[in-house]
Design an enzyme around this catalytic site. Structure first.
Site, PDB file in Angstrom:
ATOM      1  N   LYS A  53       0.839  -1.209   0.000  1.00  0.00           N
ATOM      2  CA  LYS A  53       0.000   0.000   0.000  1.00  0.00           C
ATOM      3  C   LYS A  53       0.874   1.259   0.000  1.00  0.00           C
ATOM      4  O   LYS A  53       0.613   2.214  -0.742  1.00  0.00           O
ATOM      5  CB  LYS A  53      -0.933  -0.005   1.222  1.00  0.00           C
ATOM      6  N   GLN A  97      -4.614  -1.074   9.610  1.00  0.00           N
ATOM      7  CA  GLN A  97      -4.559  -2.420   9.033  1.00  0.00           C
ATOM      8  C   GLN A  97      -5.144  -3.436  10.008  1.00  0.00           C
ATOM      9  O   GLN A  97      -4.843  -3.442  11.189  1.00  0.00           O
ATOM     10  CB  GLN A  97      -3.103  -2.785   8.679  1.00  0.00           C
ATOM     11  N   ASP A 120     -10.856   3.110   4.298  1.00  0.00           N
ATOM     12  CA  ASP A 120     -11.332   1.746   4.029  1.00  0.00           C
ATOM     13  C   ASP A 120     -12.844   1.631   3.959  1.00  0.00           C
ATOM     14  O   ASP A 120     -13.358   0.555   3.660  1.00  0.00           O
ATOM     15  CB  ASP A 120     -10.852   0.813   5.152  1.00  0.00           C
TER      16      ASP A 120
HETATM   17  N1  GUN Z   1      -7.050  -6.489   6.321  1.00  0.00           N
HETATM   18  C1  GUN Z   1      -7.424  -7.259   5.267  1.00  0.00           C
HETATM   19  N2  GUN Z   1      -7.954  -6.503   4.292  1.00  0.00           N
HETATM   20  C2  GUN Z   1      -7.916  -5.229   4.706  1.00  0.00           C
HETATM   21  C3  GUN Z   1      -8.307  -3.996   4.126  1.00  0.00           C
HETATM   22  O1  GUN Z   1      -8.818  -3.907   3.003  1.00  0.00           O
HETATM   23  N3  GUN Z   1      -8.075  -2.893   4.890  1.00  0.00           N
HETATM   24  C4  GUN Z   1      -7.541  -2.954   6.143  1.00  0.00           C
HETATM   25  N4  GUN Z   1      -7.393  -1.825   6.818  1.00  0.00           N
HETATM   26  N5  GUN Z   1      -7.167  -4.084   6.708  1.00  0.00           N
HETATM   27  C5  GUN Z   1      -7.347  -5.217   5.983  1.00  0.00           C
END
Ligand code: GUN
Length: 311
Positions: A53, A97, A120
């Site tokens: 990311k 995350q 998100d």
């Molecule tokens: N953990 C697994 N997928 C995601 C996601 O799309 N965003 C976040 N913040 N954590 C995750």
């Protein structure tokens, strides 16, 4: 018959290329978009996701502000960090995350993120916006899947869609997004009776369970479109041989690395029976990142518009 492999990497690049001029315009008018990325502890998979990311931010000219508190951080301390980012006018978007360490109250943390900085789309306010089909940041993985299906012109209206898995991150928002595309949607889960029969009804099947190759031949009807969200690591040579015996390149890579990734769907069955499918890796994964970038740019544009409106 062999299904069409849907190319998540290409769609990712297309989306990033479309975002580039918007990032440049923000930079020219004010400053680059800024995403705060909070990674708690040292879960190896989360580290890889977050690294990708941050790399995408760098490639696109988005400023990433990385916070990596130790696993022992308390809920209160983490809440303070989030609130600081909420107040900081240099931050447009915040990502925490998941999963968080068990002692942290994840729901409380997500609730603390300003919905106007919710990279998100996990805040209940934005989940409500999704339910009501109002514009707001959307959960990145299901949003990326819909984007990919549209770009490949795979029709969704009137189609029977089955989503396997009911997580807040993928299964539930996926079902709602498909509903908004006028699919007829069923959600299956660990208590579903006769999962194979339910899955065989699907014209679009989304597997988001987190169990290697749980979906097999008996779950698939000929011509189904299969979206495999799973990212499971295999280390057992016997299992790898059983599931990838048809794929010498994959076997050679496993020989070399001692590990390989597999989705939630049996890869050979998926290729042979579907009309189109997302490979693992290279299918859904890159879309999540593209949509995170899209959410961040959109939030930065909204912030700039509201600041300009203030003047
Ligand atoms: N953990 C697994 N997928 C995601 C996601 O799309 N965003 C976040 N913040 N954590 C995750």
């Amino acid at each position: 018959m062999s299904g069409l492999a849907l190319d998540g990497k290409k769609i990712n690049q297309d989306i990033l290329n479309e975002l580039r001029p918007r990032v440049e315009a923000l930079q020219a008018k004010a400053r680059p978009p800024a995403l705060a990325v909070v990674l708690v502890g040292d879960d190896p998979a989360s580290h890889i996701y977050v690294r990708n990311k941050i790399k995408a931010c760098q490639d696109l000219g988005i400023r990433s502000i990385d916070a990596a508190p130790a696993a022992g951080i308390s809920t209160d301390e983490l809440l303070r960090l989030i609130r600081d980012f909420n107040r900081d006018r240099q931050v447009d978007a915040i990502l925490v995350q998941s999963p968080l360490p068990k002692h942290i109250d994840e729901k409380q943390i997500l609730l603390a993120i300003d919905p106007a900085k919710d990279a998100d789309g996990f805040h209940p306010f934005n989940v409500g916006n999704l339910v009501a089909n109002r514009p707001a940041p959307r959960a990145c993985t299901p949003a990326g899947i819909v984007e990919m299906l549209k770009r490949y012109r795979i029709p969704l209206a009137g189609k029977r869609a089955v989503v396997v898995g009911r997580s807040d991150i993928v299964g539930k928002p996926m079902a709602l997004m498909l509903l908004h595309e006028n699919s007829t949607v069923a959600i299956c889960h660990s208590k579903t009776h006769d999962l194979p029969a339910e899955c065989r009804r699907a014209e679009i099947l989304v597997a988001a369970i987190g169990k290697p190759a749980l979906i097999t031949r008996e779950h698939l009807s000929p011509g189904v479109v299969v979206i495999d969200v799973g990212m499971n690591r295999l280390n057992d040579p016997a299992v790898v041989l059983r599931l990838f015996g048809h794929d010498p390149r994959r076997l050679a890579a496993f020989e070399k690395n001692g590990t390989t990734l597999i989705g939630d769907v049996d890869p050979l069955a998926m290729q042979e029976i579907s009309s189109a499918y997302t490979p693992v890796p290279g299918g859904v994964g890159p879309l999540t990142i593209a949509m995170l970038m899209a959410n961040t740019v959109q939030l930065a544009e909204s912030h700039l518009a509201s600041v300009s409106g203030e003047c």
